[in-house]
Design an enzyme around this catalytic site. Structure first.
Site, PDB file in Angstrom:
ATOM      1  N   CYS A  61      35.965  38.549  44.705  1.00 24.49           N
ATOM      2  CA  CYS A  61      37.145  37.802  45.128  1.00 24.49           C
ATOM      3  C   CYS A  61      37.065  36.302  44.818  1.00 24.49           C
ATOM      4  O   CYS A  61      38.061  35.635  44.204  1.00 24.49           O
ATOM      5  CB  CYS A  61      37.316  37.966  46.503  1.00 24.49           C
ATOM      6  SG  CYS A  61      38.911  37.052  47.377  1.00 24.49           S
ATOM      7  N   GLY A  75      36.823  26.070  52.360  1.00 24.41           N
ATOM      8  CA  GLY A  75      36.240  25.754  53.243  1.00 24.41           C
ATOM      9  C   GLY A  75      34.935  26.622  53.517  1.00 24.41           C
ATOM     10  O   GLY A  75      34.397  27.110  54.505  1.00 24.41           O
ATOM     11  N   CYS A 106      37.314  41.077  52.791  1.00 23.73           N
ATOM     12  CA  CYS A 106      38.435  40.232  52.596  1.00 23.73           C
ATOM     13  C   CYS A 106      39.661  41.067  52.871  1.00 23.73           C
ATOM     14  O   CYS A 106      40.533  40.640  53.611  1.00 23.73           O
ATOM     15  CB  CYS A 106      38.404  39.467  51.705  1.00 23.73           C
ATOM     16  SG  CYS A 106      37.770  39.977  49.806  1.00 23.73           S
TER      17      CYS A 106
END
Length: 372
Positions: free
Chosen positions: A107, A132, A205
């Site tokens: 990803c 982040g 995810c």
């Protein structure tokens, strides 16, 4: 905290806003450093929008609230098609082949630092993107850029980012990589950001908090079979080899076996030809230990990689202690890795990521184990 560059006035950064505290504080810190900051929220999964576990709508709401508080724009983009083609199909193919993939790494490679960067370039005219993630970048005097471990050892995410190219690292900023997690939450609370106490996301995810076996069973047919000891005794049934990984201890359903000692049972092998799950007792069962591994699909952040015979360290899974090792190139895309000491539960399909001190060099996919 270390600043990223001496001056940033006018430089435009597109921050991947996930609705979490790390991206929220990243946007704030970049604003403090003088960047022109805008947010971009990605939707990467179309299915199950009404599912109790799917928090995409809530995440978007939180991301918008943070951007409103900071006074910056929030753009949205749908990468679900790219995600399906480049991440999810790979995930299914690996499980079908009996391996244990890491889709979060794919990803990052295909979506967060490729599709996202392309969109930020082509549509939003970005100078940089920012995420982040708990990693750092270092710009060297010779013009090269390196990726470093995050300051917070417990949160360091360089393992998941080893597939980034030198160019991608050079175009990316990682503000929270210079901080400990508790410092990030303190900044968010001080600034009144709604995400300051939001719990960290867990799980793969696109699966989120859902039960993995239920999710995977929707896409791959399960093939039940026998559970055998390393000595060949049938002691139970499994629902599908794809639901199990080397070193797994929980969820085997074979506790309290007669004529066995009190040591817990672990998955020590998967016999694909016979559809048999092989188990043994103890976390250091001989069948669970490896002296080394063959790693292929190599990728080096600096393009050239470590020298032949290098003695560096490797991680074969996230948050693992560094493993000292020695490297030998078998060809341009295959590496023989010999551990200084035997290592438990090295798993084909997972990523091996190499480090020289605090520098993440790159890595590859574990293909075969070296035993004996």
């Amino acid at each position: 905290m270390t600043s990223i560059e001496p001056t940033h006035t006018g430089k435009k950064v597109i921050v991947g806003m996930s609705g979490g505290v790390d991206s929220s504080v990243s946007a704030y810190l970049l604003m403090q450093q003088g960047y022109q900051v805008e947010g971009l929220f990605m939707k990467n999964w179309e299915e199950d929008d009404n599912d109790e576990y799917c928090a995409a709508a809530e995440d978007l709401k939180d991301a918008q609230a943070v951007c409103d508080k900071l006074g910056i724009k929030l753009h949205t983009v749908n990468f679900a098609a790219e995600y399906w083609d480049n991440v999810f199909e790979y995930f299914l193919a690996e499980y079908k082949a009996g391996r244990t993939p890491n889709p979060d790494i794919m990803c990052n490679k295909e979506i967060k630092f490729k599709a996202f960067l392309d969109f930020a370039d082509d549509i939003l005219d970005a100078d940089y993107i920012a995420m982040g993630h708990y990693v750092r970048r270092r710009d060297n005097a010779d013009g090269t850029t390196q990726m470093l471990r995050g300051v917070d050892n417990n949160k360091d995410q360089s393992y998941f980012l080893y597939t980034l190219s030198h160019e991608q690292v050079a175009r990316s900023l990682f503000p929270v990589g210079e901080l400990e997690k508790h410092e990030v939450r303190e900044i968010a609370k001080k600034m009144g950001l709604i995400t300051h106490d939001k719990k960290d996301s867990t799980g793969i995810c696109f699966i989120g908090e859902r039960k993995f076996t239920e999710f995977l069973g929707n896409y791959l047919p399960a093939q039940p079979g026998n559970i055998e000891t390393a000595e060949g005794e049938v002691i139970g049934k499994h629902q599908g080899l794809m639901y199990h990984t080397l070193g797994q201890r929980k969820g085997l359903g074979i506790g309290g076996m007669k004529n066995s000692n009190d040591d817990p049972w672990y998955v020590v092998d998967k016999d694909l030809k016979r559809n048999v799950l092989v188990v043994g007792q103890g976390g250091h069962h001989p069948r669970l230990m490896s002296n080394g591994m063959l790693v292929n699909q190599l990728h080096w952040v600096d393009r050239k990689g470590p020298a032949e015979g290098s003695q560096i360290v490797v991680k074969t899974r996230y948050r693992q202690q560094d493993i000292p090792c020695t490297l030998t190139y078998l060809d341009d895309n295959t590496l023989k890795v010999v551990f200084d000491e035997p290592v438990a539960a090295v798993t084909p399909g997972q990523s091996a990521v190499f480090y020289d001190g605090e520098v993440c060099l790159g890595g590859g996919i574990i293909d075969q184990l070296i035993r004996g």
